[in-house]
Design an enzyme around this catalytic site. Structure first.
Site, short mmCIF file in Angstrom:
data_model
loop_
_atom_site.label_atom_id
_atom_site.label_comp_id
_atom_site.label_asym_id
_atom_site.label_seq_id
_atom_site.Cartn_x
_atom_site.Cartn_y
_atom_site.Cartn_z
N ASN A 157 0.91 -1.17 0.00
CA ASN A 157 0.00 0.00 0.00
C ASN A 157 0.94 1.21 0.00
O ASN A 157 1.77 1.32 0.91
CB ASN A 157 -0.82 -0.08 1.28
CG ASN A 157 -2.01 0.86 1.36
OD1 ASN A 157 -2.56 1.00 2.43
ND2 ASN A 157 -2.42 1.50 0.28
N ASN A 204 -7.07 10.24 0.24
CA ASN A 204 -7.05 9.18 -0.76
C ASN A 204 -6.55 9.73 -2.10
O ASN A 204 -6.54 10.95 -2.31
CB ASN A 204 -8.47 8.62 -0.97
CG ASN A 204 -8.85 7.60 0.09
OD1 ASN A 204 -8.03 6.80 0.53
ND2 ASN A 204 -10.11 7.62 0.50
N CYS A 231 -5.91 5.49 8.23
CA CYS A 231 -5.18 4.63 7.27
C CYS A 231 -4.17 3.83 8.07
O CYS A 231 -3.23 4.42 8.63
CB CYS A 231 -4.49 5.48 6.20
SG CYS A 231 -3.46 4.50 5.07
N GLY A 232 -4.37 2.53 8.14
CA GLY A 232 -3.55 1.68 9.02
C GLY A 232 -2.14 1.45 8.49
O GLY A 232 -1.16 1.66 9.22
N ASN A 274 -12.75 4.46 9.81
CA ASN A 274 -13.23 4.57 8.43
C ASN A 274 -14.12 3.36 8.13
O ASN A 274 -14.00 2.33 8.76
CB ASN A 274 -12.05 4.67 7.46
CG ASN A 274 -11.12 3.46 7.53
OD1 ASN A 274 -11.18 2.68 8.49
ND2 ASN A 274 -10.29 3.28 6.53
N HIS A 300 -15.97 0.04 6.57
CA HIS A 300 -15.62 -1.19 5.85
C HIS A 300 -16.85 -2.09 5.71
O HIS A 300 -17.71 -2.10 6.61
CB HIS A 300 -14.52 -1.95 6.61
CG HIS A 300 -13.20 -1.25 6.58
ND1 HIS A 300 -12.26 -1.45 5.60
CD2 HIS A 300 -12.70 -0.28 7.39
CE1 HIS A 300 -11.23 -0.66 5.82
NE2 HIS A 300 -11.46 0.07 6.89
N ASN A 315 -15.04 0.94 2.12
CA ASN A 315 -13.96 0.06 1.66
C ASN A 315 -14.52 -1.36 1.62
O ASN A 315 -15.13 -1.80 2.61
CB ASN A 315 -12.78 0.13 2.63
CG ASN A 315 -12.22 1.53 2.73
OD1 ASN A 315 -11.51 1.99 1.85
ND2 ASN A 315 -12.57 2.25 3.81
N GLU A 343 -10.53 -0.38 -2.13
CA GLU A 343 -10.57 0.74 -1.20
C GLU A 343 -11.41 1.92 -1.71
O GLU A 343 -11.36 2.27 -2.89
CB GLU A 343 -9.15 1.27 -0.90
CG GLU A 343 -8.34 0.38 -0.01
CD GLU A 343 -7.17 1.11 0.62
OE1 GLU A 343 -7.28 2.34 0.84
OE2 GLU A 343 -6.14 0.47 0.88
N ARG A 344 -12.14 2.52 -0.79
CA ARG A 344 -12.82 3.80 -1.08
C ARG A 344 -11.76 4.80 -1.53
O ARG A 344 -10.74 4.95 -0.87
CB ARG A 344 -13.51 4.30 0.19
CG ARG A 344 -14.20 5.63 0.08
CD ARG A 344 -14.87 6.08 1.38
NE ARG A 344 -13.92 6.28 2.47
CZ ARG A 344 -14.26 6.83 3.64
NH1 ARG A 344 -15.53 7.17 3.88
NH2 ARG A 344 -13.35 6.98 4.59
N CYS A 390 -4.60 -3.31 2.79
CA CYS A 390 -5.35 -2.25 3.46
C CYS A 390 -5.29 -2.57 4.96
O CYS A 390 -5.83 -3.59 5.39
CB CYS A 390 -6.79 -2.22 2.97
SG CYS A 390 -7.83 -0.98 3.80
N GLY A 391 -4.65 -1.71 5.73
CA GLY A 391 -4.44 -2.01 7.16
C GLY A 391 -5.74 -2.00 7.94
O GLY A 391 -6.05 -2.94 8.68
N THR A 392 -6.53 -0.93 7.79
CA THR A 392 -7.82 -0.89 8.49
C THR A 392 -8.74 -1.98 7.95
O THR A 392 -9.56 -2.54 8.70
CB THR A 392 -8.50 0.48 8.32
OG1 THR A 392 -8.54 0.83 6.92
CG2 THR A 392 -7.79 1.56 9.12
N GLY A 393 -8.57 -2.33 6.66
CA GLY A 393 -9.36 -3.41 6.08
C GLY A 393 -9.01 -4.75 6.70
O GLY A 393 -9.90 -5.58 6.96
N1 LIG Z 1 -9.25 4.06 1.49
C1 LIG Z 1 -9.45 4.23 2.92
C2 LIG Z 1 -8.28 5.03 3.54
C3 LIG Z 1 -6.96 4.27 3.49
C4 LIG Z 1 -7.04 2.96 4.23
C5 LIG Z 1 -5.94 1.93 3.95
N2 LIG Z 1 -4.95 2.29 2.97
C6 LIG Z 1 -5.32 1.40 5.23
O1 LIG Z 1 -4.16 0.97 5.22
O2 LIG Z 1 -6.06 1.38 6.25
C7 LIG Z 1 -10.78 4.99 3.18
O3 LIG Z 1 -11.21 5.72 2.27
O4 LIG Z 1 -11.31 4.83 4.28
#
Ligand SMILES: N[C@H](CCC[C@H](N)C(=O)O)C(=O)O
Length: 292
Positions: A13, A66, A75-76, A170, A172, A203, A221-222, A230-233
């Site tokens: 990422n 973004n 963003c994780g 954010n 998901h 996301n 991702e959004r 995607c960390g938060t994902g």
């Molecule tokens: N696209 C995500 C933000 C970046 C999250 C992702 N890159 C991560 O590592 O958490 C959103 O619009 O909520």
């Protein structure tokens, strides 16, 4: 306008990192889009900005945009790169920092081997606060969690996917798939991202269970499209899998860009911990038009 930047990546990422600790650059959404553009700019999934501490007890402010130019709450993978950046660039000598984001304070810890563990806070499990509009839908209960039917208008044949709406600051939407490599991420991803039941978009996570301590994950991702990780994902997917009774409390998440390890004890107030890589790629400067 000359912009100095640092390119970084966490499990593939990728990010443009900007240092605003000595003053604001005054960038607009169009400028962030330009920096994120892989043909006319630098190219990145997100643009991360480092700002000075905004309050007592917090070391820095962490601002995330973004590639589509929109500012987002969290963003994780970026948080790990942020922690590596502020330490290795000499902005702090702390290895554990407290960082203010739009969705609250997170606490990254930089390890000697360069990996980073981030306390990402507790997940938000109330669908209305994700936000997700489940009005008129009948959720199915599984384990201690639920699955909601999301009707996708895929040309002629309607498709319904069953998702868990979860926020890590954010939004998901996590679903189970038998095989991530065969999952229709390119087609269903944008339909879920822009689905009317997610008023702030979302996301879209596609998770394959390998065993109770390992999953494979792809995320559309959004505001960025499918990313390598995607960390938060990864956090949201593990929270969903544990809630559905399918995963234990420590899970290796295999993404196309690398390995993230997520830990969560399963209580609504329990905080999610994410560990993974954070790497420098190159330094650069770019001349971007003042007005875009
Ligand atoms: N696209 C995500 C933000 C970046 C999250 C992702 N890159 C991560 O590592 O958490 C959103 O619009 O909520």
């Amino acid at each position: 306008m000359q912009i100095r930047f640092t390119k970084m990546q966490g499990a593939g990422n990728d990010f443009v990192v900007l240092d605003e600790t000595r003053g604001r650059l005054g960038l607009t959404p169009a400028h962030y889009r330009y920096l994120g553009n892989r043909h006319f700019g630098v190219g990145a999934d997100q643009i991360l900005t480092v700002r000075p501490s905004p309050a007592e007890g917090v070391d820095f402010e962490y601002v995330i945009h973004n590639a589509d130019g929109g500012e987002v709450e969290q963003c994780g993978n970026g948080a790990r790169c942020f922690a590596r950046y502020v330490h290795d660039k000499g902005l702090t000598d702390k290895r554990v920092t407290r960082v203010q984001t739009l969705s609250g304070v997170i606490a990254p810890e930089l390890h000697a081997d360069g990996r980073v563990t981030v306390d990402m806070g507790a997940p938000q499990l109330d669908p209305a606060k994700v936000p997700f509009n489940g009005e008129g839908l009948l959720a199915e209960k599984q384990g201690s969690a639920q699955k909601w039917p999301l009707a996708l208008d895929v040309s002629a044949q309607d498709a319904t996917v069953w998702i868990a709406p979860i926020s890590m600051g954010n939004p998901h939407a996590v679903q189970l798939v038998a095989d991530v490599d065969a999952a229709p991420v390119e087609v269903h991803g944008p339909l879920i991202e822009n689905h009317k039941r997610f008023p702030q978009r979302v996301n879209a996570g596609f998770m394959q269970i390998v065993d109770r301590s390992a999953v494979k994950l792809r995320v559309y991702e959004r505001g960025a499209g499918e990313t390598l990780a995607c960390g938060t994902g990864a956090c949201a997917a593990v929270v969903a899998g544990i809630g559905w009774g399918l995963l234990d409390s420590r899970v290796d998440v295999h993404t196309r860009g690398g390995l993230l390890t997520i830990e969560w004890n399963g209580g609504a107030e329990d905080r999610v911990r994410m560990t993974g890589p954070a790497e420098f790629v190159f330094e650069g400067q770019i001349d971007i038009p003042e007005t875009l």
